[in-house]
Design a protein around this motif. Sequence first.
Motif, PDB file in Angstrom:
ATOM      1  N   THR A 193      61.428  33.422  56.299  1.00  0.00           N
ATOM      2  CA  THR A 193      62.695  33.662  56.670  1.00  0.00           C
ATOM      3  C   THR A 193      62.988  35.010  57.284  1.00  0.00           C
ATOM      4  O   THR A 193      64.122  35.247  58.110  1.00  0.00           O
ATOM      5  CB  THR A 193      63.473  33.958  55.205  1.00  0.00           C
ATOM      6  OG1 THR A 193      62.911  34.827  54.386  1.00  0.00           O
ATOM      7  CG2 THR A 193      63.740  32.517  54.606  1.00  0.00           C
ATOM      8  N   ASP A 194      62.068  35.662  57.418  1.00  0.00           N
ATOM      9  CA  ASP A 194      62.216  37.093  58.102  1.00  0.00           C
ATOM     10  C   ASP A 194      62.435  37.195  59.627  1.00  0.00           C
ATOM     11  O   ASP A 194      62.787  38.026  60.093  1.00  0.00           O
ATOM     12  CB  ASP A 194      61.074  38.118  57.680  1.00  0.00           C
ATOM     13  CG  ASP A 194      59.523  37.773  58.038  1.00  0.00           C
ATOM     14  OD1 ASP A 194      59.311  36.625  58.641  1.00  0.00           O
ATOM     15  OD2 ASP A 194      58.718  38.821  58.165  1.00  0.00           O
ATOM     16  N   TYR A 195      61.807  36.153  60.082  1.00  0.00           N
ATOM     17  CA  TYR A 195      62.104  35.940  61.718  1.00  0.00           C
ATOM     18  C   TYR A 195      63.335  35.096  61.936  1.00  0.00           C
ATOM     19  O   TYR A 195      63.746  34.772  63.104  1.00  0.00           O
ATOM     20  CB  TYR A 195      60.821  35.665  62.336  1.00  0.00           C
ATOM     21  CG  TYR A 195      60.222  34.402  61.790  1.00  0.00           C
ATOM     22  CD1 TYR A 195      60.467  32.971  62.340  1.00  0.00           C
ATOM     23  CD2 TYR A 195      59.135  34.461  60.985  1.00  0.00           C
ATOM     24  CE1 TYR A 195      59.898  31.943  61.650  1.00  0.00           C
ATOM     25  CE2 TYR A 195      58.481  33.272  60.558  1.00  0.00           C
ATOM     26  CZ  TYR A 195      58.897  31.988  61.017  1.00  0.00           C
ATOM     27  OH  TYR A 195      58.188  30.937  60.399  1.00  0.00           O
ATOM     28  N   ASN A 196      63.925  34.783  60.802  1.00  0.00           N
ATOM     29  CA  ASN A 196      65.196  33.957  60.815  1.00  0.00           C
ATOM     30  C   ASN A 196      66.295  34.652  60.535  1.00  0.00           C
ATOM     31  O   ASN A 196      67.509  34.005  60.222  1.00  0.00           O
ATOM     32  CB  ASN A 196      64.894  32.609  60.214  1.00  0.00           C
ATOM     33  CG  ASN A 196      64.075  31.402  61.027  1.00  0.00           C
ATOM     34  OD1 ASN A 196      64.328  31.396  62.044  1.00  0.00           O
ATOM     35  ND2 ASN A 196      62.828  31.138  60.139  1.00  0.00           N
ATOM     36  N   GLY A 197      66.208  35.918  60.373  1.00  0.00           N
ATOM     37  CA  GLY A 197      67.606  36.758  59.996  1.00  0.00           C
ATOM     38  C   GLY A 197      67.801  36.542  58.617  1.00  0.00           C
ATOM     39  O   GLY A 197      68.975  36.714  58.282  1.00  0.00           O
ATOM     40  N   GLY A 198      66.909  36.066  57.777  1.00  0.00           N
ATOM     41  CA  GLY A 198      67.222  35.824  56.216  1.00  0.00           C
ATOM     42  C   GLY A 198      66.751  37.079  55.389  1.00  0.00           C
ATOM     43  O   GLY A 198      66.392  38.130  55.783  1.00  0.00           O
ATOM     44  N   HIS A 199      66.585  36.761  53.920  1.00  0.00           N
ATOM     45  CA  HIS A 199      66.118  37.811  53.307  1.00  0.00           C
ATOM     46  C   HIS A 199      64.837  37.203  52.588  1.00  0.00           C
ATOM     47  O   HIS A 199      64.289  36.425  52.632  1.00  0.00           O
ATOM     48  CB  HIS A 199      67.140  37.548  51.961  1.00  0.00           C
ATOM     49  CG  HIS A 199      68.493  38.148  52.075  1.00  0.00           C
ATOM     50  ND1 HIS A 199      69.326  37.223  52.780  1.00  0.00           N
ATOM     51  CD2 HIS A 199      68.943  39.070  51.581  1.00  0.00           C
ATOM     52  CE1 HIS A 199      70.479  37.809  52.690  1.00  0.00           C
ATOM     53  NE2 HIS A 199      70.425  39.078  52.395  1.00  0.00           N
ATOM     54  N   VAL A 200      63.902  38.554  52.228  1.00  0.00           N
ATOM     55  CA  VAL A 200      62.747  38.423  51.527  1.00  0.00           C
ATOM     56  C   VAL A 200      62.580  39.236  50.356  1.00  0.00           C
ATOM     57  O   VAL A 200      63.542  40.102  50.083  1.00  0.00           O
ATOM     58  CB  VAL A 200      61.532  38.836  52.587  1.00  0.00           C
ATOM     59  CG1 VAL A 200      61.466  37.828  53.876  1.00  0.00           C
ATOM     60  CG2 VAL A 200      61.818  40.223  53.146  1.00  0.00           C
ATOM     61  N   PHE A 201      61.792  38.914  49.526  1.00  0.00           N
ATOM     62  CA  PHE A 201      61.703  39.736  48.116  1.00  0.00           C
ATOM     63  C   PHE A 201      60.187  40.000  47.780  1.00  0.00           C
ATOM     64  O   PHE A 201      59.731  39.457  46.961  1.00  0.00           O
ATOM     65  CB  PHE A 201      62.316  39.071  47.164  1.00  0.00           C
ATOM     66  CG  PHE A 201      62.774  39.282  45.727  1.00  0.00           C
ATOM     67  CD1 PHE A 201      63.384  40.732  46.015  1.00  0.00           C
ATOM     68  CD2 PHE A 201      62.375  38.913  44.653  1.00  0.00           C
ATOM     69  CE1 PHE A 201      63.638  41.497  44.647  1.00  0.00           C
ATOM     70  CE2 PHE A 201      62.767  39.710  43.641  1.00  0.00           C
ATOM     71  CZ  PHE A 201      63.345  40.763  43.475  1.00  0.00           C
ATOM     72  N   PRO A 202      59.526  40.696  48.664  1.00  0.00           N
ATOM     73  CA  PRO A 202      58.110  41.168  48.610  1.00  0.00           C
ATOM     74  C   PRO A 202      58.194  42.429  47.625  1.00  0.00           C
ATOM     75  O   PRO A 202      59.047  43.270  47.329  1.00  0.00           O
ATOM     76  CB  PRO A 202      57.831  41.490  49.856  1.00  0.00           C
ATOM     77  CG  PRO A 202      58.857  42.011  50.606  1.00  0.00           C
ATOM     78  CD  PRO A 202      59.994  41.478  49.918  1.00  0.00           C
ATOM     79  N   CYS A 203      56.784  42.445  47.176  1.00  0.00           N
ATOM     80  CA  CYS A 203      56.430  43.896  46.757  1.00  0.00           C
ATOM     81  C   CYS A 203      55.170  44.540  46.960  1.00  0.00           C
ATOM     82  O   CYS A 203      54.299  43.548  47.464  1.00  0.00           O
ATOM     83  CB  CYS A 203      56.587  43.824  45.094  1.00  0.00           C
ATOM     84  SG  CYS A 203      55.828  42.364  44.260  1.00  0.00           S
ATOM     85  N   ALA A 204      55.042  45.817  46.746  1.00  0.00           N
ATOM     86  CA  ALA A 204      53.735  46.394  47.253  1.00  0.00           C
ATOM     87  C   ALA A 204      52.644  46.306  46.223  1.00  0.00           C
ATOM     88  O   ALA A 204      53.128  46.170  44.832  1.00  0.00           O
ATOM     89  CB  ALA A 204      53.927  47.796  47.522  1.00  0.00           C
ATOM     90  N   LEU A 205      51.557  46.205  46.198  1.00  0.00           N
ATOM     91  CA  LEU A 205      50.637  46.031  45.162  1.00  0.00           C
ATOM     92  C   LEU A 205      49.919  47.413  45.156  1.00  0.00           C
ATOM     93  O   LEU A 205      50.184  48.365  45.855  1.00  0.00           O
ATOM     94  CB  LEU A 205      49.525  44.917  45.533  1.00  0.00           C
ATOM     95  CG  LEU A 205      50.093  43.609  45.873  1.00  0.00           C
ATOM     96  CD1 LEU A 205      49.003  42.751  46.486  1.00  0.00           C
ATOM     97  CD2 LEU A 205      50.743  42.991  44.676  1.00  0.00           C
ATOM     98  N   THR A 206      49.009  47.519  44.038  1.00  0.00           N
ATOM     99  CA  THR A 206      48.287  48.730  43.625  1.00  0.00           C
ATOM    100  C   THR A 206      47.071  48.645  44.440  1.00  0.00           C
ATOM    101  O   THR A 206      46.269  49.803  44.741  1.00  0.00           O
ATOM    102  CB  THR A 206      48.081  49.220  42.316  1.00  0.00           C
ATOM    103  OG1 THR A 206      47.333  47.958  41.551  1.00  0.00           O
ATOM    104  CG2 THR A 206      49.384  49.480  41.599  1.00  0.00           C
ATOM    105  N   ILE A 207      46.488  47.505  44.999  1.00  0.00           N
ATOM    106  CA  ILE A 207      45.341  47.271  45.890  1.00  0.00           C
ATOM    107  C   ILE A 207      45.948  47.562  47.270  1.00  0.00           C
ATOM    108  O   ILE A 207      47.016  47.481  47.614  1.00  0.00           O
ATOM    109  CB  ILE A 207      44.687  46.110  45.700  1.00  0.00           C
ATOM    110  CG1 ILE A 207      45.593  45.016  45.928  1.00  0.00           C
ATOM    111  CG2 ILE A 207      44.048  45.994  44.466  1.00  0.00           C
ATOM    112  CD1 ILE A 207      44.883  43.595  46.035  1.00  0.00           C
ATOM    113  N   GLY A 208      44.740  48.172  48.193  1.00  0.00           N
ATOM    114  CA  GLY A 208      45.217  48.608  49.611  1.00  0.00           C
ATOM    115  C   GLY A 208      44.122  49.003  50.361  1.00  0.00           C
ATOM    116  O   GLY A 208      43.155  48.891  50.150  1.00  0.00           O
ATOM    117  N   THR A 209      44.574  49.943  51.200  1.00  0.00           N
ATOM    118  CA  THR A 209      43.867  50.632  52.211  1.00  0.00           C
ATOM    119  C   THR A 209      43.577  51.939  52.351  1.00  0.00           C
ATOM    120  O   THR A 209      44.415  52.645  52.267  1.00  0.00           O
ATOM    121  CB  THR A 209      44.125  50.212  53.624  1.00  0.00           C
ATOM    122  OG1 THR A 209      44.421  48.805  53.693  1.00  0.00           O
ATOM    123  CG2 THR A 209      43.053  50.325  54.841  1.00  0.00           C
TER     124      THR A 209
END
Length: 389
Positions: free
Chosen positions: A35-51
């Motif tokens: 949806t994010d390249y269609n002008g819509g909504h998203v609902f993500p979250c960051a994790l505690t794993i990463g770089t």
Amino acid sequence: MKNQVLECFKKLFGGEGEIRTYFAPGRVNLIGEHTDYNGGHVFPCALTIGTYMAARKRDDRKLRFYSMNFEKLGVVESSLDQFLMGAEKNWTAYPKGMMWAFGQKGFPVEQGFDLVLYGNIPNGSGLSSSASVEVVTGVMLKDMFGYDSITMTDIALFGQYSENHYNGVNCGIMDQFAIAMGKKDCAIFLDTSDLSYEYAPVKLEGARIVISCSNKKRGLGDSKYNERRSECEMALAEIQKVKEVKSLGELTEEEFEQVKDAIKSPIRQKRAKHAVYENQRTVKAVTALKANDIALFGELMNASHVSLRDDYEVTGKELDTLVEEAWKCPGVIGSRMTGAGFGGCTVSIVRTENIDHFIEAVGSAYKEKIGYAADFYVVDVGDGAGILA
Ligand code: GLA
């Protein structure tokens, strides 16, 4: 982890001078896919794993990169005079792309770096290990050059810009935004049409987020991704002939049903339907979560998967198997593919007391049907990227 990266840095590049450390998480999207390249909504979250990154500025224009995840590659040497757009051969495409993007956006990178990275996000899993590398590089560059006017949203946008123009993947803003702006125990309800956002606490009361990794690498996925994106753009152009609308994300389900016949191919009609309905589902899911209606949230997750499978066609047998097996398990509130699809991971919300059984049951059915093992991660929602003290 920070100390291991620092130790490795000193061993490879020496301990003199000012060495600074940074972190950027991976992300998981709970709902609102493609949806994010269609002008819509998203609902993500960051994790505690990463770089994790350790970095030191150099006096010349040389770049020396080392990843503890790709030991065999050794130290990759390059320079600020060698930006090989679209033609970098390994992971260094991501930090280099970000350095290039900073320059393009008016924040020149005039000194080289020695960099060591370590990531505990499984590569190619769809948990945004590449966006995490972009954002951690952005945080590092802002800090090292004292570019105080650059905001975390800017870093996300520069990351997307580098992905689009340096690495040739036409991604939306979701991944970099979630990684830059994440907040512990919250998901981000982001409106990609204007980047307005709101944090919503992820209160799962007796349940946790389980990520199941298909171990099917995306590979060809990137070109399919760009294909879906242009299908949506064409569908929008067809709708615009009969209705004034800026993006698919502006349409309600009813409005879409009224104009859908303007889309001349049945395939494009399905793609656009997903974009419209998924956006509306995301809005409903956030309302449900805020009202503590986890059951409804889970149902909407399940419906999201069905739409990605049947209308958007980005799941494939690996992700479908993981989700269909998950749906059979007791204590599963919702389960769906997450990220771009074509491989990568699923996200499930599972009651804590059922997690062991879930991993056992889904794991063995997957192995039997697909022929190789899946991996499972019970994850926590963490903060966005930043400098490590
Ligand atoms: C990838 C892209 C994102 C988004 C998702 C699908 O993760 O990088 O911008 O489009 O796929 O929701």
